[in-house]
Scaffold this active site. Structure first.
Site, PDB file in Angstrom:
ATOM      1  N   GLU A   1      10.609  14.994  15.651  1.00  0.00           N
ATOM      2  CA  GLU A   1      11.066  14.968  14.262  1.00  0.00           C
ATOM      3  C   GLU A   1      10.559  16.243  13.565  1.00  0.00           C
ATOM      4  OE1 GLU A   1       9.472  11.725  11.884  1.00  0.00           O
ATOM      5  OE2 GLU A   1      11.495  11.174  11.278  1.00  0.00           O
TER       6      GLU A   1
ATOM      7  N   LYS B   1       0.855  -1.184   0.000  1.00  0.00           N
ATOM      8  CA  LYS B   1       0.000   0.000   0.000  1.00  0.00           C
ATOM      9  C   LYS B   1       0.891   1.233   0.000  1.00  0.00           C
ATOM     10  CE  LYS B   1      -1.826   2.657   3.017  1.00  0.00           C
ATOM     11  NZ  LYS B   1      -1.586   3.916   2.269  1.00  0.00           N
TER      12      LYS B   1
ATOM     13  N   GLU C   1      10.206   0.278  10.292  1.00  0.00           N
ATOM     14  CA  GLU C   1      11.245   1.291  10.045  1.00  0.00           C
ATOM     15  C   GLU C   1      10.594   2.641  10.330  1.00  0.00           C
ATOM     16  OE1 GLU C   1      14.425   0.702   8.564  1.00  0.00           O
ATOM     17  OE2 GLU C   1      13.875  -1.327   9.129  1.00  0.00           O
TER      18      GLU C   1
ATOM     19  N   SER D   1       1.826   5.305  -0.065  1.00  0.00           N
ATOM     20  CA  SER D   1       1.249   6.449   0.641  1.00  0.00           C
ATOM     21  C   SER D   1       0.164   7.090  -0.232  1.00  0.00           C
ATOM     22  CB  SER D   1       2.338   7.474   0.934  1.00  0.00           C
ATOM     23  OG  SER D   1       1.744   8.691   1.327  1.00  0.00           O
TER      24      SER D   1
ATOM     25  N   CYS E   1      14.340  10.293   7.033  1.00  0.00           N
ATOM     26  CA  CYS E   1      14.361   9.729   8.392  1.00  0.00           C
ATOM     27  C   CYS E   1      15.742   9.799   9.025  1.00  0.00           C
ATOM     28  CB  CYS E   1      13.884   8.291   8.365  1.00  0.00           C
ATOM     29  SG  CYS E   1      14.911   7.225   7.344  1.00  0.00           S
ATOM     30  N   ASN E   2      16.803   9.798   8.196  1.00  0.00           N
ATOM     31  CA  ASN E   2      18.142   9.788   8.792  1.00  0.00           C
ATOM     32  C   ASN E   2      18.948  11.059   8.511  1.00  0.00           C
ATOM     33  OD1 ASN E   2      18.799   9.356   6.168  1.00  0.00           O
ATOM     34  ND2 ASN E   2      19.673   7.316   6.438  1.00  0.00           N
TER      35      ASN E   2
HETATM   36  P1  NAD Z   1       2.950   7.942   8.011  1.00  0.00           P
HETATM   37  O1  NAD Z   1       3.202   7.078   9.205  1.00  0.00           O
HETATM   38  O2  NAD Z   1       2.035   9.083   8.151  1.00  0.00           O
HETATM   39  O3  NAD Z   1       2.361   7.065   6.809  1.00  0.00           O
HETATM   40  C1  NAD Z   1       3.081   5.986   6.280  1.00  0.00           C
HETATM   41  C2  NAD Z   1       2.109   4.990   5.667  1.00  0.00           C
HETATM   42  O4  NAD Z   1       1.301   4.429   6.691  1.00  0.00           O
HETATM   43  C3  NAD Z   1       1.155   5.588   4.633  1.00  0.00           C
HETATM   44  O5  NAD Z   1       1.036   4.683   3.551  1.00  0.00           O
HETATM   45  C4  NAD Z   1      -0.155   5.670   5.408  1.00  0.00           C
HETATM   46  O6  NAD Z   1      -1.302   5.596   4.604  1.00  0.00           O
HETATM   47  C5  NAD Z   1      -0.057   4.436   6.295  1.00  0.00           C
HETATM   48  N1  NAD Z   1      -0.909   4.457   7.489  1.00  0.00           N
HETATM   49  C6  NAD Z   1      -1.315   5.536   8.209  1.00  0.00           C
HETATM   50  N2  NAD Z   1      -2.087   5.123   9.244  1.00  0.00           N
HETATM   51  C7  NAD Z   1      -2.161   3.768   9.183  1.00  0.00           C
HETATM   52  C8  NAD Z   1      -2.792   2.763   9.971  1.00  0.00           C
HETATM   53  N3  NAD Z   1      -3.517   3.070  11.044  1.00  0.00           N
HETATM   54  N4  NAD Z   1      -2.644   1.473   9.612  1.00  0.00           N
HETATM   55  C9  NAD Z   1      -1.900   1.134   8.536  1.00  0.00           C
HETATM   56  N5  NAD Z   1      -1.286   2.038   7.742  1.00  0.00           N
HETATM   57  C10 NAD Z   1      -1.398   3.340   8.066  1.00  0.00           C
HETATM   58  O7  NAD Z   1       4.398   8.392   7.502  1.00  0.00           O
HETATM   59  P2  NAD Z   1       4.734   9.365   6.289  1.00  0.00           P
HETATM   60  O8  NAD Z   1       4.335  10.741   6.699  1.00  0.00           O
HETATM   61  O9  NAD Z   1       4.240   8.801   5.026  1.00  0.00           O
HETATM   62  O10 NAD Z   1       6.338   9.259   6.243  1.00  0.00           O
HETATM   63  C11 NAD Z   1       7.171  10.013   7.053  1.00  0.00           C
HETATM   64  C12 NAD Z   1       7.661   9.187   8.231  1.00  0.00           C
HETATM   65  O11 NAD Z   1       8.322   8.016   7.741  1.00  0.00           O
HETATM   66  C13 NAD Z   1       8.684   9.920   9.058  1.00  0.00           C
HETATM   67  O12 NAD Z   1       8.438   9.694  10.420  1.00  0.00           O
HETATM   68  C14 NAD Z   1      10.001   9.255   8.649  1.00  0.00           C
HETATM   69  O13 NAD Z   1      11.016   9.355   9.606  1.00  0.00           O
HETATM   70  C15 NAD Z   1       9.563   7.854   8.399  1.00  0.00           C
HETATM   71  N6  NAD Z   1      10.517   7.151   7.527  1.00  0.00           N
HETATM   72  C16 NAD Z   1      11.346   6.215   8.083  1.00  0.00           C
HETATM   73  C17 NAD Z   1      12.282   5.549   7.303  1.00  0.00           C
HETATM   74  C18 NAD Z   1      13.195   4.513   7.901  1.00  0.00           C
HETATM   75  O14 NAD Z   1      13.887   3.853   7.142  1.00  0.00           O
HETATM   76  N7  NAD Z   1      13.223   4.335   9.216  1.00  0.00           N
HETATM   77  C19 NAD Z   1      12.366   5.839   5.938  1.00  0.00           C
HETATM   78  C20 NAD Z   1      11.505   6.795   5.395  1.00  0.00           C
HETATM   79  C21 NAD Z   1      10.575   7.441   6.218  1.00  0.00           C
END
Ligand code: NAD
Length: 478
Positions: free
Chosen positions: A381, A173, A248, A175, A282-283
């Site tokens: 963050e 799925k 992650e 974003s 994220c990093n």
């Molecule tokens: P987000 O958590 O808002 O959304 C990520 C995904 O989760 C989206 O596809 C969203 O639709 C889905 N989602 C939201 N609520 C959900 C639920 N209740 N159940 C299942 N899926 C759900 O994150 P974002 O804003 O898209 O991305 C930014 C975040 O991602 C930042 O915190 C960043 O640090 C993190 N990130 C981490 C890494 C890593 O490798 N650790 C890499 C990239 C981004």
């Protein structure tokens, strides 16, 4: 404007529901396309397709599965430019960075394909006469992959490539902010011989489609990249089925700059890390700790370097170092954190305002001095081109500050002293530490966070084996 469908069992498949999500260009606010806000029934259909395909997929030799990854990688390489343009259009990163993302995605698929002949089990010494003990590494089954928007195309490969080469099938799925690149991925995949059902993509919001995927008892593992809050919600949805999780999550990377550091190098690396992808990584360095005696000089140089960066609409301005933030909510969060820091006593060195460019969610490159460990901007963050600077006295204090965080993904230290670097590596509790440089990580490493930054990790051998489960067989000779 194009209206896209899900990709289930090898075909573009309309949603059973009527709700659609419009994808917006964050540089201009213009609508690009729509994708379905998929229903639980759509998700179920995709899981069933993945489940039906899994047994025969796992029976194929791993080298054959690897060939399928290589075929998709080849299609990606033939389409770097159009893919980069649409990633830039829907996500706002520069075209240069989008090209790197596309090329890296193809390389990553090839890299994971190379593991096909290297997946190894074990033969264990037995306590019993005539017994042989074998440990196999087997596929888990159907993987659910949930993706963020910041590296949307690469994350498809980071989930699908290790899943497929180890014999799993997958339902992804993307974003809701960035569906377009995933649709193009499906179009390219459909030109290869990948069997139907091996990779399925359902679009939609987290609370509907995402939650349905995580709550399904037919999912063997959820591999999620995104925020801590969503990671926590996913754990709750997966809990009733005790579904394995690979999370992650976010980061708040500390960068420690010692008095003996090569300041020019540190300034250049921190600045690049803070504006790449508009600081939405994220990093990337999220809080800078500078030793007291060089703090003023470092902050001055950092402010000059940040001021010299160019913010622009990445499709219209080839010289831009960074583009807009992803959406209004992302913009509001950055603005509120800066405002809060100023109210708490931080000093604005440069930036701190909406960028004058019109149409998108542009924010000025910003440096804040006199920040303290207890400020929100040092603890949460930011995900924007904003750097809070905190002074420290000695290495012990810097290490304590770095470790004093909910997050534990990446960290960095700038020093010319090997002993200082080694001590920091031994005492900083993070999944990754960079010495005299900033992100990014390598595909052969292991990208994993401690504390709230996640469970498990990605990349390399350890990331590959996250997608397997062990099966131990005891064979008794008669
Ligand atoms: P987000 O958590 O808002 O959304 C990520 C995904 O989760 C989206 O596809 C969203 O639709 C889905 N989602 C939201 N609520 C959900 C639920 N209740 N159940 C299942 N899926 C759900 O994150 P974002 O804003 O898209 O991305 C930014 C975040 O991602 C930042 O915190 C960043 O640090 C993190 N990130 C981490 C890494 C890593 O490798 N650790 C890499 C990239 C981004």
């Amino acid at each position: 404007m194009r209206n896209y469908d899900n990709f289930i069992n090898g075909k573009f498949t309309p949603s059973t529901g009527r709700e659609r999500i419009t994808c917006i260009n964050p540089s201009t606010g213009d609508a690009i396309c729509t994708a379905p806000d998929s229903t639980p029934a759509d998700v179920e259909e995709a899981i069933s397709a993945a489940s039906a395909a899994q047994k025969s997929w796992a029976r194929r030799p791993a080298v054959e599965r690897a060939q399928a990854l290589r075929a998709i990688a080849a299609k990606i390489r033939e389409n770097v430019e159009p893919l980069a343009r649409l990633i830039t259009e829907e996500q706002g990163k520069t075209l240069g960075l989008a090209r790197v993302e596309v090329a890296f995605t193809a390389d990553y698929m090839d890299y994971m394909a190379e593991w096909a002949r290297r997946i190894e089990g074990e033969i264990l010494e037995s306590d019993r006469p005539g017994e042989t003990i074998l440990l196999f590494r087997q596929a888990i089954g159907v993987i659910g992959g949930i993706l963020p928007w910041n590296f949307p195309f690469f994350l498809i490969a980071r989930k699908a490539a290790p899943a497929l080469v180890t014999g799993n099938t997958i339902v992804l799925k993307p974003s809701e902010e960035t569906p377009h690149n995933a649709v193009k991925f499906c179009e390219l995949m459909a030109m290869t011989d990948l069997p139907p059902g091996v990779i399925n993509i359902v679009h939609g919001r987290g609370a509907g489609a995402g939650k349905a995927l995580c709550a399904s008892p037919k999912i063997g593992m959820i591999s999620f990249t995104g925020s801590v809050e969503t990671g926590s919600a996913i754990m709750a949805a997966a809990a009733p089925n005790i579904t394995k999780l690979n999370l992650e999550l976010g980061g708040k990377a500390p960068a420690i700059v010692m008095a003996d550091a090569d300041l020019a190098m540190a300034v250049k690396a921190v600045t690049a890390s803070r504006v790449i992808n508009s600081g939405q990584v994220c990093n990337c360095a999220e809080r800078i700790y500078v030793q007291g005696k060089i703090a003023d000089e470092f902050t001055e140089k950092l402010a000059a370097a940040m001021q010299a960066t160019r913010c622009g609409n990445p499709l219209a301005d080839a010289a831009a170092d960074y583009g807009p933030l992803i959406n209004q909510a992302g913009y509001n969060k950055v603005e509120a954190l800066v405002r809060g820091a100023l109210a708490e006593g931080a000093t604005l060195v440069t930036g701190g305002q909406r960028h004058e460019l019109e149409g998108g969610y542009y924010y000025q490159p910003t440096v804040l001095a006199d920040c303290r460990q207890d400020m929100e901007i040092v603890r949460k963050e930011i995900f924007g081109p904003v750097i809070p600077v905190v002074k420290f006295d000695d290495l012990d204090q810097a290490i304590d500050f770095a470790n004093d965080s909910d997050y534990g993904l990446t960290s960095s230290i700038y020093t010319r002293d090997l002993n200082t670097a080694l001590r920091a590596c031994q005492e900083i509790h993070f999944g990754e530490t960079y010495i005299n440089r900033e992100n990014f990580e390598a595909m052969q490493g292991f990208h994993a966070g401690v504390r709230k930054s996640g469970i498990g990790g990605a990349d390399g051998k350890h990331g590959l084996y996250e997608f397997t489960q062990t099966h131990v067989v005891y064979m008794q000779r008669g």
